[in-house]
Enzyme design. Structure first.
Site, PDB file in Angstrom:
ATOM      1  N   ASP A 131     149.054  90.548   7.126  1.00 13.04           N
ATOM      2  CA  ASP A 131     147.860  91.124   6.237  1.00 13.04           C
ATOM      3  C   ASP A 131     148.321  92.056   5.086  1.00 13.04           C
ATOM      4  OD1 ASP A 131     144.934  91.759   5.627  1.00 13.04           O
ATOM      5  OD2 ASP A 131     144.459  91.097   7.591  1.00 13.04           O
ATOM      6  N   HIS A 206     144.654  88.277   1.623  1.00 14.47           N
ATOM      7  CA  HIS A 206     145.206  89.226   2.745  1.00 14.47           C
ATOM      8  C   HIS A 206     146.817  89.198   2.600  1.00 14.47           C
ATOM      9  CE1 HIS A 206     141.683  90.514   4.827  1.00 14.47           C
ATOM     10  NE2 HIS A 206     140.919  89.253   4.433  1.00 14.47           N
ATOM     11  N   GLU A 270     137.932  85.888   3.323  1.00 14.13           N
ATOM     12  CA  GLU A 270     137.909  87.106   2.356  1.00 14.13           C
ATOM     13  C   GLU A 270     138.986  87.059   1.128  1.00 14.13           C
ATOM     14  OE1 GLU A 270     136.191  90.299   5.322  1.00 14.13           O
ATOM     15  OE2 GLU A 270     138.275  90.229   5.307  1.00 14.13           O
TER      16      GLU A 270
HETATM   17  C1  ACM Z   1     137.404  88.281   9.391  1.00  8.21           C
HETATM   18  O1  ACM Z   1     136.704  89.213  10.114  1.00  8.21           O
HETATM   19  N1  ACM Z   1     137.838  88.630   8.016  1.00  8.21           N
HETATM   20  C2  ACM Z   1     137.841  87.075   9.948  1.00  8.21           C
END
Ligand code: ACM
Length: 469
Positions: A131, A206, A270
């Site tokens: 991440d 990410h 995201e």
């Molecule tokens: C998440 O909570 N971004 C999968």
């Protein structure tokens, strides 16, 4: 007769009988075997005054049976009640997710979580290995991923709220990573307890830690970024050069080789598009690919990852955002944003895992925040987990069949230590395990009483849990 042992999750059938089995070495004395007489998912455990016998329809069911036996033996002090159990799970996927990026946890700490998962007959550990805030897996040929990408100079204190100029940092470097050898060891440790580890490489968003290590993986290589020191969502996502796709091929191929599970999780959640919108290279690529909308770029990454993993004999799992583009039929969707998403995912024929952020996000507070350690927000009590309606919209029978299971999430922005992870995981994980197993439905009052009697087993395993109210 009353239940002399409080089993969690409760098996499908438990018949107590008189008497006890007196033994100081139950694990040496139990007789164990696989049998074709039972369905593959089922085990049968009988304890009589003269001994214990466990049979199962497969290795996986045998592990479940051993894990039930572990509950019976823990705290029994040599005198074990006689009982006949026959049992099988309702769901194939009984998962726990652990984010080792926002905070890194040593192998031994992950092993302790695996022990506790096994005790509850959970069978999947989803490791969120990469991440923005840290890259945690050794990749041969890319040493900077772990020399640079595994370390951030400091971390935000408290919530990311108010003016940026007012944010405070702890001034302490944080990081760490797992070698491939350590991960192979962890896979084997988990396998011996009936648990499969699913690795996640979150892409194409990410990815700031990787871009910090190799700026040419980003959209603007001249603009140097560090490993992210705050939480939230980073705009720094993967660029679209050949080098990026070569990198992904190497990473996914190596990860697929470390973890024998049939799936690799490719994230997909995201992913902001602001950099792609500003990047002339992205525009050129879109022309080449015949795309008209920037939003279609992510689909290219998903398809590429699926193709690479397919060559390695694996299928992809991804967070539900990937439904916005075309997907291989065998993709497994991890539904996190809202339970209503289950209907569209299963309606399109995808196998789906329930991981919604209303009931299964264990980074939420589990009681009034005033009396609790800092958490990300929200409120999800152990009762909420136990009583949750996981499918808010009606699904037809075919759609129901595509729901392969349930998973709890441990996002660790606010869990700097393994003790804090345990505190947030338990006892909510016990309730999740009962629901994932599909134990005979009971009232909350019954479950709460049984859970209270079960908690000393967590003590015996050295687990620090939030006490019941
Ligand atoms: C998440 O909570 N971004 C999968």
């Amino acid at each position: 007769m009353p239940d002399p042992l409080a089993l969690v999750p409760y098996p499908q059938s438990v018949i107590w009988s008189d008497g006890t089995w007196e033994t100081s070495s139950p694990w040496d004395e139990i007789s164990v075997g696989i049998t074709e007489d039972l369905p593959r998912t089922e085990y049968a455990l009988s304890i009589s005054p003269t001994g214990a016998n466990l049979t199962a329809g497969s290795e996986a069911a045998l592990a479940d049976g051993r894990n039930t036996f572990a509950q019976i033996v823990t705290g029994s002090e040599g005198s074990i009640p006689c009982v006949t159990i026959s049992d099988y799970p309702q769901h194939a996927w009984r998962g726990m997710h652990l984010d080792v990026s926002r905070h890194f946890f040593a192998v031994a700490e992950v092993e302790t979580l695996i022990d506790a998962m096994a005790l509850h007959r959970l069978n999947v550990l989803h490791l969120h290995l990469t991440d923005d805030q840290g890259w945690r897996v050794e990749i041969k040929g890319y040493p900077k991923l772990t020399e640079i990408g595994a370390w951030r100079e400091q971390s935000l204190i408290g919530h990311m709220s108010g003016e940026e100029s007012a944010w405070e940092f702890d001034g302490t470097p944080h990081g760490g990573f797992y070698t491939q050898e350590e991960l192979r060891g962890l896979v084997e440790y988990a396998r011996r307890r009936g648990i499969m580890i699913i690795p996640e490489v979150d892409l194409p968003g990410h990815m700031q830690a990787a871009i910090a290590a190799y700026p040419t993986l980003g959209n603007f290589p001249d603009q140097r970024v560090g490993v992210r020191e705050v939480w939230g969502i980073s705009d720094h996502v993967l660029g679209v050069s050949d080098e990026v796709f070569d990198f992904l091929r190497d990473v996914l191929t190596q990860v697929a080789d470390i973890f024998p599970a049939p799936y690799v999780h490719i994230g997909g959640d995201e992913c902001p598009r602001v950099e792609w919108e500003r990047s002339s290279a992205a525009r050129t690529r879109m022309n080449e690919w015949g795309l008209t909308r920037v939003s279609e770029i992510q689909g290219r990454f998903t398809q590429f990852a699926a193709d690479v993993l397919s060559e390695a004999g694996k299928r992809i799992i991804a967070w539900d955002e990937v439904l916005e583009s075309h997907l291989p039929d065998d993709t497994v969707i991890m539904n996190w944003r809202h339970g209503n998403g289950l209907k569209s995912a299963t309606g399109r024929g995808f196998r789906t895992i329930i991981a919604n952020n209303e009931h299964t996000y264990f980074d939420h507070y589990q009681a009034d925040p005033k009396g609790e350690p800092l958490a990300i927000g929200g409120l999800t009590t152990v009762k909420d987990v136990y009583t949750a309606s996981f499918t808010p919209q009606k699904l037809d029978e075919d759609q129901q069949k595509l729901l392969i299971g349930l998973q709890g999430q441990l996002w660790t922005e606010y869990m700097p230590t393994a003790e804090q992870v345990q505190y947030m995981a338990f006892p909510r994980m016990c309730a999740l395990a009962e629901r994932a197993w599909g134990s005979p439905e009971q009232s909350w009052d019954e479950f709460e009483e049984r859970l209270r009697a079960h908690l000393p087993r967590l003590d015996a395993f050295g687990i620090r849990y939030r006490p019941l109210d």
